[in-house]
Design an enzyme around this catalytic site. Structure first.
Site, PDB file in Angstrom:
ATOM      1  N   SER A  46       0.808  -1.205   0.000  1.00  0.00           N
ATOM      2  CA  SER A  46       0.000   0.000   0.000  1.00  0.00           C
ATOM      3  C   SER A  46       0.855   1.273   0.000  1.00  0.00           C
ATOM      4  O   SER A  46       1.507   1.575  -0.986  1.00  0.00           O
ATOM      5  CB  SER A  46      -0.948  -0.047   1.204  1.00  0.00           C
ATOM      6  OG  SER A  46      -2.012   0.827   1.038  1.00  0.00           O
ATOM      7  N   ASP A  77      10.284   5.605 -10.006  1.00  0.00           N
ATOM      8  CA  ASP A  77       9.915   6.310 -11.230  1.00  0.00           C
ATOM      9  C   ASP A  77      10.725   7.587 -11.417  1.00  0.00           C
ATOM     10  O   ASP A  77      11.047   7.971 -12.550  1.00  0.00           O
ATOM     11  CB  ASP A  77       8.421   6.631 -11.216  1.00  0.00           C
ATOM     12  CG  ASP A  77       7.559   5.387 -11.375  1.00  0.00           C
ATOM     13  OD1 ASP A  77       8.111   4.332 -11.758  1.00  0.00           O
ATOM     14  OD2 ASP A  77       6.345   5.459 -11.121  1.00  0.00           O
ATOM     15  N   LYS A 129      -0.852  -4.125  -3.233  1.00  0.00           N
ATOM     16  CA  LYS A 129      -2.118  -3.493  -2.847  1.00  0.00           C
ATOM     17  C   LYS A 129      -2.149  -2.080  -3.403  1.00  0.00           C
ATOM     18  O   LYS A 129      -1.437  -1.201  -2.928  1.00  0.00           O
ATOM     19  CB  LYS A 129      -2.284  -3.456  -1.333  1.00  0.00           C
ATOM     20  CG  LYS A 129      -3.582  -2.789  -0.900  1.00  0.00           C
ATOM     21  CD  LYS A 129      -3.691  -2.698   0.612  1.00  0.00           C
ATOM     22  CE  LYS A 129      -4.982  -2.016   1.011  1.00  0.00           C
ATOM     23  NZ  LYS A 129      -5.034  -0.597   0.637  1.00  0.00           N
TER      24      LYS A 129
END
Length: 712
Positions: A483, A494, A510
């Site tokens: 999560s 990224d 998740k």
């Protein structure tokens, strides 16, 4: 429906599974009759919950026969995973009558399937107590060559009562045999050591003692099961009814919601003692440093709490009470008094008055250390993305503020890089992870959130133009990093802001966001007497990486993959019931980190070190051994065979002893500022030293430090 307060959570899956772990196996198989069946309160909870799901759930499911089948299959599995309760005839009866009707029951707010299942469980639990009591009354024959299957997935439900009793016999025989062999090994050791005043026991005596010990254990379990009431079982059932929508949509009874808030904030109002049920009493098992009972000093570990009084009111006898019910009496508002009648280990009875206060669970918060492995490297352990959502946030902890403070301390200590450890971090507050990413980048989007009806919204670093730490960064993850942990790891990856190192092929997976809805808000006027109903945690959004990909199901793939203990059986969102699908959206606009790491170089260097590492070589071998153990679920009940297999396993495990030793060259110590702050607090200092000792044996931390060294 009334609009509810919007507080966004990226909730750890472990919180959702905790209730199933406790109530979904042995405990869920108990029954305690309630005064009302299909009560107005149960009907209200179901009615409001389904309306909330229809209105707010990200991807509501159709309430039809397929839904009914899923509820039936899931509830039966969670109620009797071990297949020691239901007979096949019970399953057939319920399936014939209810398999395609539960959807109709949900719509009409009735509980015929649930009620019938309770009636069956009531009788079967009574039968089970008779079975194990009778079986354990006689000696076992360990010379018979027979086997027991320990994996319930490989067995069917017993076809009749004789089949069930035989299943219990084999299970109990295996458990007694394990205890018997343990006793013989301990006796042989005492004889070999020449222990004085030691009298050897006959095998028959040790076998009898093993049976008696197991009988006590089973009686304790079934005594606790007798205390599980209809409300507890209804919570399990409702969690299945709403959980078919997705595994993170959950019903929370009022007490369970309180526990969730405590886990999120790391603090509670109470006395600061950890309790457990023991032989019909409530026993103190630990004291929180700095708590009211720690300051008062009279309540000790191993004390038995007999009665609880609110101030000068009459005390309530809690003997035989469930621990969660006792906790309700002991917890209370800051500044109020509770008086505990306590039995000391010496038999004396004392009354201990305590004034409740805010109890801080400091081990749940971020903490930092210094790693010296050729260079001075900072280390921050973050157990969860905690936040205080209570009304008075001034005294609470927010993890982004705590991590910022630790980063500043590490910068003052002149570290050359930082390791952020998110292993086993199940998530928490979405707003906190967004703020935390802002500590490592000057500005830009952190995550994209897609709602059911409102499209995609990017969430940017709120502290634009500011950065707290711009040095080399490594983030440690594993398959339990979920999560909010995945949001941070994905954003770091990224942006090419740091290096993600993992001991699994991916993180948990998740990629959804939940809100809490207070079910009391859905009650019609005049129904206030039904309060409190509890809360519903509802999946309302999915989050996406800034590159457009979802972490749902797939998680975050590490830049550098290290061998893991459980490479053969990595767990994640994909293994839960009814997870949402993976998808992707267009990427956000963001700028890469200018000091991008040389990923190829770092990966190649790490691969060479891992190949030569004795620790990671042993971890690979241990993973293979664990896979063999997992697959080998058919166990012999013939004593010589069991002893031989156990001896072989113990011999094989000797080669893994070096994994318990400190790693050469890995030095870990406290920051000077922390050492000064903890001076005089022996309990906290001891816990800090324990954490340091564990870090010194952790090859993943060691390799993270090596990667930091390569980044300069």
């Amino acid at each position: 429906m009334k609009k509810f307060r919007v507080v966004i959570f990226a909730v750890p899956v472990v919180l959702g599974l905790a209730a199933y772990t406790f109530l979904g196996t042995r405990c869920a198989n108990a029954f305690k009759p309630a005064d009302e069946i299909n009560s107005p309160k149960e009907k209200a909870i179901l009615d409001i919950s389904m309306k909330v799901l229809e209105t707010f759930h990200y991807n509501p499911v159709a309430i039809n026969d397929d839904y009914s089948h899923k509820v039936f299959d899931t509830y039966i599995k969670r109620t009797d995973y071990s297949k020691k309760i239901f007979l096949q005839s019970d399953i057939d009866e319920m399936k014939n009558k209810y398999y395609s009707d539960i959807d109709d029951e949900v719509k009409s707010e009735t509980f015929d399937f649930f009620n019938r299942e309770i009636d069956i469980v009531k009788q079967r639990v009574k039968d089970d107590r008779t079975y194990y009591t009778d079986i354990l009354s006689r000696p076992f024959d360990f010379t018979a060559k027979e086997n027991v299957e320990l994996d319930p997935d490989k067995s069917g439900f017993p076809k009749d009562q004789n089949d069930m009793k035989e299943a219990w016999r084999k299970y109990l025989k295996y458990q007694v045999m394990v205890r018997f062999v343990d006793s013989k090994k301990e006796q042989d050791k005492n004889i070999a050591d020449g222990k004085k005043d030691f009298t050897p026991k006959a095998d028959s005596t040790m076998e009898r003692e093993s049976r008696n010990n197991l009988l006590k254990t089973e009686n304790d379990i079934f005594d606790r099961l007798d205390k599980v009431d209809r409300d507890d079982r209804m919570s399990v059932y409702l969690n299945v009814v709403v959980g078919v929508f997705d595994p993170h949509t959950e019903f929370f009874a009022p007490a369970a919601k309180d526990d969730f808030d405590i886990s999120m904030s790391g603090q509670l109002e109470g006395i600061g003692a950890t309790l457990q049920e023991k032989d019909g009493y409530i026993k103190v098992t630990s004291i929180v440093t700095g708590s009211p009972c720690w300051k008062e000093g009279e309540l000790k570990v191993n004390d038995l709490i007999l009665k609880v009084a609110q101030g000068d009111k009459d005390p309530v006898d809690i003997s035989g009470m469930r621990v969660d019910q006792a906790v309700k009496l002991i917890r209370g508002k800051k500044g109020t008094e509770v008086r505990l009648t306590v039995k000391k280990p010496d038999g004396s009875i004392v009354v201990i008055p305590l004034v409740r206060d805010v109890v801080i669970l400091d081990e749940t918060f971020a903490q930092s250390m210094i790693i010296d492995q050729g260079k001075k490297i900072g280390y921050i352990r973050l157990p969860s993305f905690y936040a205080d959502f209570t009304k008075d946030k001034s005294a609470g902890h927010q993890c982004s503020d705590d991590v910022k403070a630790e980063l500043l301390k590490l910068e003052d200590a002149k570290v050359t890089g930082v390791i952020l450890d998110l292993r086993d971090n199940g998530g928490g507050s979405l707003s906190e992870v967004i703020k935390m990413m802002g500590l490592f980048i000057p500005d830009g989007p952190v995550v994209q959130v897609k709602s059911r009806d409102q499209g995609v919204t990017p969430y940017d670093d709120p502290d634009k133009g500011k950065i707290v730490y711009d040095g080399p960064l490594v983030v440690l993850i594993n398959d339990n990093s979920a999560s909010a942990s995945e949001i941070l790891a994905a954003a770091i990856q990224d942006y090419h802001r740091g290096v993600i190192i993992g001991s699994s092929s991916s993180s948990f997976g998740k990629g959804t966001v939940q809100n809490f809805y207070d079910l009391d808000r859905g009650l019609a006027k005049g129904s206030e007497n039904l309060m409190p109903l509890g809360s519903l945690k509802v999946t309302i959004q999915k989050f996406y990486r800034v590159n457009g990909g979802s972490t749902q199901l797939r998680g975050v793939t590490p830049d550098i993959r290290l061998p893991g203990y459980y490479d053969y059986d990595e767990q994640g969102e994909k293994d839960l019931d009814y997870p949402l699908d993976w998808d992707q959206i267009p990427p956000a606009i963001y700028m890469m980190w200018k000091k991008e790491p040389d990923y190829n170089k770092l990966k190649n260097n790490s691969s060479s070190r891992v190949a030569a590492s004795p620790e990671f070589t042993l971890i690979k071998e241990k993973s293979d051994q664990l896979k063999g153990e997992k697959d080998n679920t058919l166990k012999s009940l013939y004593l010589p065979d069991y002893q031989a297999s156990r001896q072989a396993m113990e011999e094989a495990n000797k080669k893994f002893k070096p994994l318990e030793d400190p790693i050469k060259g890995l030095n870990v110590y406290m920051l000077d500022v922390d050492k000064a702050a903890l001076a005089g607090d022996t309990a906290k200092m001891a816990r800090k030293n324990d954490a340091i000792d564990k870090m010194k044996k952790d090859p993943y931390i060691s390799e993270g430090a090596n990667v930091i060294r390569d980044m300069k």
